[in-house]
Design a protein around this motif. Structure first.
Motif, PDB file in Angstrom:
ATOM      1  N   ASP A   1      -0.504  -9.675   2.600  1.00 29.15           N
ATOM      2  CA  ASP A   1      -1.743 -10.000   1.904  1.00 29.15           C
ATOM      3  C   ASP A   1      -1.702  -9.311   0.549  1.00 29.15           C
ATOM      4  O   ASP A   1      -1.058  -8.260   0.412  1.00 29.15           O
ATOM      5  N   GLN A   2      -2.376  -9.853  -0.440  1.00 24.65           N
ATOM      6  CA  GLN A   2      -2.242  -9.297  -1.768  1.00 24.65           C
ATOM      7  C   GLN A   2      -3.399  -9.713  -2.671  1.00 24.65           C
ATOM      8  O   GLN A   2      -4.060 -10.715  -2.421  1.00 24.65           O
TER       9      GLN A   2
ATOM     10  N   GLY B   1     -12.308   0.417  -7.125  1.00 26.02           N
ATOM     11  CA  GLY B   1     -12.848   1.777  -7.207  1.00 26.02           C
ATOM     12  C   GLY B   1     -13.180   2.373  -5.864  1.00 26.02           C
ATOM     13  O   GLY B   1     -13.638   3.524  -5.776  1.00 26.02           O
ATOM     14  N   LEU B   2     -12.938   1.634  -4.799  1.00 19.94           N
ATOM     15  CA  LEU B   2     -13.342   2.083  -3.459  1.00 19.94           C
ATOM     16  C   LEU B   2     -12.684   3.384  -3.048  1.00 19.94           C
ATOM     17  O   LEU B   2     -13.325   4.261  -2.454  1.00 19.94           O
ATOM     18  N   SER B   3     -11.405   3.540  -3.364  1.00 17.78           N
ATOM     19  CA  SER B   3     -10.689   4.746  -2.914  1.00 17.78           C
ATOM     20  C   SER B   3     -11.266   6.009  -3.526  1.00 17.78           C
ATOM     21  O   SER B   3     -11.174   7.089  -2.938  1.00 17.78           O
TER      22      SER B   3
ATOM     23  N   ARG C   1     -10.164  -4.843   1.376  1.00 14.82           N
ATOM     24  CA  ARG C   1      -9.018  -5.417   0.637  1.00 14.82           C
ATOM     25  C   ARG C   1      -8.827  -4.700  -0.701  1.00 14.82           C
ATOM     26  O   ARG C   1      -8.597  -5.321  -1.737  1.00 14.82           O
ATOM     27  N   ALA C   2      -8.934  -3.380  -0.640  1.00 12.07           N
ATOM     28  CA  ALA C   2      -8.807  -2.559  -1.849  1.00 12.07           C
ATOM     29  C   ALA C   2      -7.344  -2.192  -2.070  1.00 12.07           C
ATOM     30  O   ALA C   2      -6.944  -1.026  -1.962  1.00 12.07           O
ATOM     31  N   TYR C   3      -6.559  -3.183  -2.373  1.00  8.12           N
ATOM     32  CA  TYR C   3      -5.123  -2.969  -2.573  1.00  8.12           C
ATOM     33  C   TYR C   3      -4.543  -4.134  -3.362  1.00  8.12           C
ATOM     34  O   TYR C   3      -5.138  -5.217  -3.432  1.00  8.12           O
ATOM     35  N   ASN C   4      -3.396  -3.880  -3.954  1.00 10.29           N
ATOM     36  CA  ASN C   4      -2.625  -4.970  -4.551  1.00 10.29           C
ATOM     37  C   ASN C   4      -1.800  -5.676  -3.492  1.00 10.29           C
ATOM     38  O   ASN C   4      -1.702  -6.902  -3.474  1.00 10.29           O
ATOM     39  N   VAL C   5      -1.174  -4.840  -2.631  1.00 12.18           N
ATOM     40  CA  VAL C   5      -0.253  -5.393  -1.635  1.00 12.18           C
ATOM     41  C   VAL C   5      -0.503  -4.719  -0.296  1.00 12.18           C
ATOM     42  O   VAL C   5      -0.657  -3.492  -0.225  1.00 12.18           O
TER      43      VAL C   5
ATOM     44  N   LEU D   1       1.504  -4.312   3.135  1.00 12.07           N
ATOM     45  CA  LEU D   1       2.857  -4.503   3.641  1.00 12.07           C
ATOM     46  C   LEU D   1       2.848  -4.902   5.118  1.00 12.07           C
ATOM     47  O   LEU D   1       1.812  -4.861   5.786  1.00 12.07           O
ATOM     48  N   ILE D   2       4.012  -5.253   5.610  1.00 15.09           N
ATOM     49  CA  ILE D   2       4.127  -5.821   6.954  1.00 15.09           C
ATOM     50  C   ILE D   2       3.606  -4.896   8.047  1.00 15.09           C
ATOM     51  O   ILE D   2       3.135  -5.352   9.078  1.00 15.09           O
ATOM     52  N   ASP D   3       3.674  -3.594   7.839  1.00 15.37           N
ATOM     53  CA  ASP D   3       3.213  -2.648   8.860  1.00 15.37           C
ATOM     54  C   ASP D   3       1.804  -2.155   8.570  1.00 15.37           C
ATOM     55  O   ASP D   3       1.323  -1.241   9.233  1.00 15.37           O
ATOM     56  N   GLY D   4       1.145  -2.720   7.555  1.00 12.62           N
ATOM     57  CA  GLY D   4      -0.207  -2.313   7.200  1.00 12.62           C
ATOM     58  C   GLY D   4      -0.271  -1.348   6.038  1.00 12.62           C
ATOM     59  O   GLY D   4      -1.364  -1.019   5.569  1.00 12.62           O
ATOM     60  N   GLY D   5       0.854  -0.845   5.550  1.00 10.93           N
ATOM     61  CA  GLY D   5       0.860   0.044   4.392  1.00 10.93           C
ATOM     62  C   GLY D   5       0.241  -0.647   3.183  1.00 10.93           C
ATOM     63  O   GLY D   5       0.481  -1.830   2.941  1.00 10.93           O
ATOM     64  N   LEU D   6      -0.560   0.112   2.415  1.00  7.10           N
ATOM     65  CA  LEU D   6      -1.279  -0.450   1.270  1.00  7.10           C
ATOM     66  C   LEU D   6      -0.736   0.146  -0.022  1.00  7.10           C
ATOM     67  O   LEU D   6      -0.518   1.353  -0.108  1.00  7.10           O
ATOM     68  N   MET D   7      -0.540  -0.690  -1.028  1.00  6.70           N
ATOM     69  CA  MET D   7      -0.108  -0.212  -2.340  1.00  6.70           C
ATOM     70  C   MET D   7      -1.140  -0.613  -3.386  1.00  6.70           C
ATOM     71  O   MET D   7      -1.618  -1.758  -3.391  1.00  6.70           O
ATOM     72  N   GLN D   8      -1.467   0.343  -4.255  1.00  4.25           N
ATOM     73  CA  GLN D   8      -2.410   0.100  -5.348  1.00  4.25           C
ATOM     74  C   GLN D   8      -1.744   0.380  -6.695  1.00  4.25           C
ATOM     75  O   GLN D   8      -1.021   1.363  -6.834  1.00  4.25           O
ATOM     76  N   PHE D   9      -2.035  -0.457  -7.670  1.00  8.15           N
ATOM     77  CA  PHE D   9      -1.585  -0.249  -9.051  1.00  8.15           C
ATOM     78  C   PHE D   9      -2.813  -0.293  -9.955  1.00  8.15           C
ATOM     79  O   PHE D   9      -3.410  -1.365 -10.116  1.00  8.15           O
ATOM     80  N   LEU D  10      -3.187   0.821 -10.524  1.00  4.78           N
ATOM     81  CA  LEU D  10      -4.331   0.869 -11.433  1.00  4.78           C
ATOM     82  C   LEU D  10      -3.897   1.537 -12.730  1.00  4.78           C
ATOM     83  O   LEU D  10      -3.371   2.657 -12.712  1.00  4.78           O
TER      84      LEU D  10
END
Length: 222
Positions: free
Chosen positions: A26-27, A49-51, A70-74, A76-85
């Motif tokens: 999801d992204q 800004g949620l984090s 859905r406070a993430y850019n990406v 990942l398959i195991d649920g890991g979340l990545m943010q780029f701000l």
């Protein structure tokens, strides 16, 4: 191409590549917003800004809030979340916040273990002795205090005063490359050749005093 547009384009390409190889489930694609004073914010929408509101709460609670919002850019398959701000002022980088929030548990794995145990991509995250730890690469030009608050630094585990000096700001590609290589090494070995590399030039911001102590050197400075 101006720096904000170049960074936005890089995130879009990285996101598309992660989808293509099956690592992103999801992204949110990046978007630029303009403000007074020549400020431009590069984020992923209303939930970005949620984090910032989740300080001093249990990590599992913070993670679930980010995931549900859905406070993430990406994701990942195991649920890991990545943010780029990123924030720019007159096209100069002012701040960035590149965060990785690993899933504190693998609920889907617990429900369907046979699926995951047969997929080698999950080999790095399924060991029972793995301790999930969030981490964040921050850059803040205005908050700089030599040694105590390096302009670019790494925070591990949400510790308030954990600021490991970094030689300079990170590009989106350098961040994704670091996360995959360190925490998803099996997938990295399988797919790194299919994730497009982006040139990375930066002006070092670390000071001589900060290099006297443990620090991170990223890439080669321009």
């Amino acid at each position: 191409m101006a720096l904000p547009e170049a960074i936005a384009r890089e995130i879009k390409i990285l996101t598309a590549d992660l989808i293509e190889v099956g690592l992103s489930v999801d992204q949110n694609f990046p978007s630029l917003r303009d403000f007074a004073g020549g400020i431009r914010d590069l984020g992923f929408g209303p939930s970005e800004g949620l984090s910032q509101t989740l300080r001093n709460v249990a990590y599992a609670t913070a993670y679930e809030t980010l995931k549900e919002g859905r406070a993430y850019n990406v994701r990942l398959i195991d649920g890991g979340l990545m943010q780029f701000l990123y924030r720019f002022r007159n096209d100069e980088l002012v701040t960035h916040r590149l965060a990785f929030f690993p899933s504190p548990d693998l609920l889907e794995f617990q429900n369907n273990p046979e699926v995951y145990e047969l997929d080698e991509m999950y080999g790095d995250v399924l060991h029972r002795n793995v301790v999930t730890t969030p981490l964040r690469f921050d850059f803040d030009r205005d908050a700089f205090v030599e040694v105590h608050h390096p302009m670019a630094h790494l925070t591990i585990g949400q510790y308030r005063n954990c600021r490991i000096p970094v030689s300079g700001p990170l590009s989106p590609f350098m961040f994704v490359n670091f996360i995959l290589k360190a925490f998803y090494n099996t997938a990295y070995r399988l797919y790194s050749g299919e994730i497009r590399e982006h040139a990375y030039d930066y002006v070092p911001t670390i000071t001589a005093a900060e290099t006297r102590f443990v620090h991170m050197q990223i890439g080669a400075p321009a």
